[in-house]
Motif scaffolding. Sequence first.
Motif, PDB file in Angstrom:
ATOM      1  N   UNK A 175       8.201  -2.148  18.329  1.00 17.57           N
ATOM      2  CA  UNK A 175       7.995  -2.644  17.057  1.00 17.57           C
ATOM      3  C   UNK A 175       9.495  -2.698  16.391  1.00 17.57           C
ATOM      4  N   UNK A 176      10.143  -1.848  16.475  1.00 20.54           N
ATOM      5  CA  UNK A 176      11.489  -1.739  15.806  1.00 20.54           C
ATOM      6  C   UNK A 176      12.319  -2.990  16.154  1.00 20.54           C
ATOM      7  N   UNK A 177      12.270  -2.953  17.702  1.00 22.42           N
ATOM      8  CA  UNK A 177      13.900  -4.526  17.995  1.00 22.42           C
ATOM      9  C   UNK A 177      12.347  -5.494  17.317  1.00 22.42           C
ATOM     10  N   UNK A 178      11.252  -6.070  17.992  1.00 24.53           N
ATOM     11  CA  UNK A 178       9.852  -7.058  17.569  1.00 24.53           C
ATOM     12  C   UNK A 178      10.994  -7.750  16.431  1.00 24.53           C
ATOM     13  N   UNK A 179      11.118  -6.409  15.141  1.00 21.48           N
ATOM     14  CA  UNK A 179      10.910  -6.440  13.957  1.00 21.48           C
ATOM     15  C   UNK A 179      12.288  -7.541  13.570  1.00 21.48           C
ATOM     16  N   UNK A 180      13.188  -6.894  14.507  1.00 24.44           N
ATOM     17  CA  UNK A 180      14.781  -7.081  14.316  1.00 24.44           C
ATOM     18  C   UNK A 180      14.472  -8.880  14.722  1.00 24.44           C
ATOM     19  N   UNK A 181      14.168  -8.502  15.771  1.00 26.51           N
ATOM     20  CA  UNK A 181      14.479 -10.302  16.247  1.00 26.51           C
ATOM     21  C   UNK A 181      13.575 -11.073  15.941  1.00 26.51           C
ATOM     22  N   UNK A 182      12.444 -11.166  14.805  1.00 29.62           N
ATOM     23  CA  UNK A 182      11.556 -12.101  14.297  1.00 29.62           C
ATOM     24  C   UNK A 182      12.017 -11.887  12.714  1.00 29.62           C
ATOM     25  N   UNK A 183      12.756 -11.454  12.314  1.00 32.49           N
ATOM     26  CA  UNK A 183      14.079 -11.220  11.090  1.00 32.49           C
ATOM     27  C   UNK A 183      15.455 -11.607  11.354  1.00 32.49           C
ATOM     28  N   UNK A 184      15.668 -12.371  12.657  1.00 30.01           N
ATOM     29  CA  UNK A 184      16.739 -13.448  13.144  1.00 30.01           C
ATOM     30  C   UNK A 184      17.812 -12.698  13.595  1.00 30.01           C
ATOM     31  N   UNK A 185      17.059 -11.614  14.011  1.00 30.10           N
ATOM     32  CA  UNK A 185      18.039 -10.622  14.513  1.00 30.10           C
ATOM     33  C   UNK A 185      19.450 -11.551  16.346  1.00 30.10           C
ATOM     34  N   UNK A 189      23.240  -7.833  18.046  1.00 30.15           N
ATOM     35  CA  UNK A 189      22.595  -7.504  16.758  1.00 30.15           C
ATOM     36  C   UNK A 189      21.419  -6.952  16.778  1.00 30.15           C
ATOM     37  N   UNK A 193      22.545  -2.590  15.291  1.00 29.23           N
ATOM     38  CA  UNK A 193      21.656  -2.535  14.586  1.00 29.23           C
ATOM     39  C   UNK A 193      20.380  -1.959  14.402  1.00 29.23           C
ATOM     40  N   UNK A 194      19.587  -2.138  15.559  1.00 31.23           N
ATOM     41  CA  UNK A 194      18.651  -1.535  16.189  1.00 31.23           C
ATOM     42  C   UNK A 194      18.372   0.040  17.266  1.00 31.23           C
TER      43      UNK A 194
END
Lengths: 278, 267
Positions: A175-185, A189, A193-194
């Motif tokens: 989820x942490x990785x997916x969250x970052x990806x969906x926020x534009x990472x 990054x 960042x994660x």
Amino acid sequence: MTLLSELDALAGETNDTAPARAARPLPIAVISALTIGVIIGLWALASAYALVSPVFLPSPRQVVIALYNLVVKGFVDATLAEHVGASLYRIFGALIASILIGIPAGLAIGTSRVGRGILDPIVEFLRPLPPLAYLPLIIIWVGIGEASKITVIALSMLPSIILSTSAGVRAVSKDHVNAARSLGASKAQVLREVVLPSAVPSILTGIRIALGAGWTTLVAAELVAATSGIGFMIQSAAQFLVTDIVIAGIIVIALIAIVLEYVARLIERRLVPWASHR
Amino acid sequence: MSILTFRNVSLTYPARTGKGGAGEKRVLDGINLQVASDELVAIIGRSGSGKTSLLNLAAGFLTPTAGTITVDGTPVTGPGADRAVVFQDDALYPWLDARDNIAFPLKLKGVPLAERRAKAEVLLARVGLADAGDRHIWELSGGMRQRVGIARALAAEPRFLLLDEPLGALDALTRTRMQDFLLRIKAESGAGAVLITHSIEEALLLGTRVVVLSPNPGRLTAEIEAGFNAEILNGASVADVKASPIFKRMHAGLTGLIHAGEEELAA
């Protein structure tokens, strides 16, 4: 020691919640202190009644005097501080080297199939090897100076740093990785960042284990070829049968290891207070 | 006005080898759906109906086996900040405080530290957590965490919010308050929203439209206009809306629709 005090804290908690008893049981720390006292007492008795020859077992008093002389006058051309300094220089030099190599290697193993394929056999080969087995080879290659000692210590530290980094990387929350990806990472990054921050607690544990392994290797490496260092000091003293210095040296080694472990735990708690709240 | 479009989208997982793994599994079949930015489309279905897969497709975490997903005509090829996801299990970063969690999407864009923290403060105030910026994530309650999660998604300035049961793990009282909050914040943001939920009540309260997803394979089997969210936004209390006869009737109707699939399966 820390484990004991943690257990002690646990025991304390259960006592607090339980109804008050007539007599509180002895805290574990007190029991431990008593144990140490008894051992030193038996040791003092054994040497006082000359049950063992003073050449083999000097009295506690002699060891304390030896320790004092070590600090003030030194042994084999260096004071205790200089011996300890030489050893610490080696261990921290090796630690920095193994962190600089181990963390990127661990990231490569944890994030890439190719990286894993390349590095896994090397790590698995190195990990079970006793450092003293490859010490002679390192001396042939690098020479008898500081470089060979730092290399051997660093090699003994590397596996635990690499493995703890790759384990930390692989345990990152999806989820942490997916969250970052969906926020534009971007991929880089996500890694920076994660993945890296979430591996930090595991990396720190690896460093703590590495310090233990490195400390063991250090003393051994100094027994073989050195002109200073705490391990060398013990070895020289043993050759002249100066047993009180040998024992004093062993005590110093143990104390430093305890302090290193304690400082490492302190840093862990400071740096990643969130690790226990995940 | 942005539009998120599913056109004939199907999703099939490859055959699983091993025990019970006969053939491939079709999770979603021929999904057609449009979500405009003034809407909140609630997708409801039982566990295993593929609702989360549907959301993951919209987010770009999964790629459809057939069909296309577009945002304003541009095909979705992967995750992107135009479709920010809010997770059930908040997925906040414990190594960042609340403020830096919200500022995270801005950091990814390269916004300077001072500026992104200032923007995060504004968002913190908007979600009612003006004083909580310095707090660690683990010091926040479940409801507060979801507010931070929503604020973080909004910081990415998405065209669509993809809400994956964001209130699912909250206790009933917090949940009611958060439903009202979610509606307002969504309306203010101007972003469209897709809400996955297994609560019929929540779907009716929040959705401009409610879409029913039936399992095996996942198909959209019913769609109703709800419109209670407009009443709530106009000041009606959630409790009053829930007590109204028309709400109860629609609730019963939707329950029937979802239940119908189950009986079919049993027969």
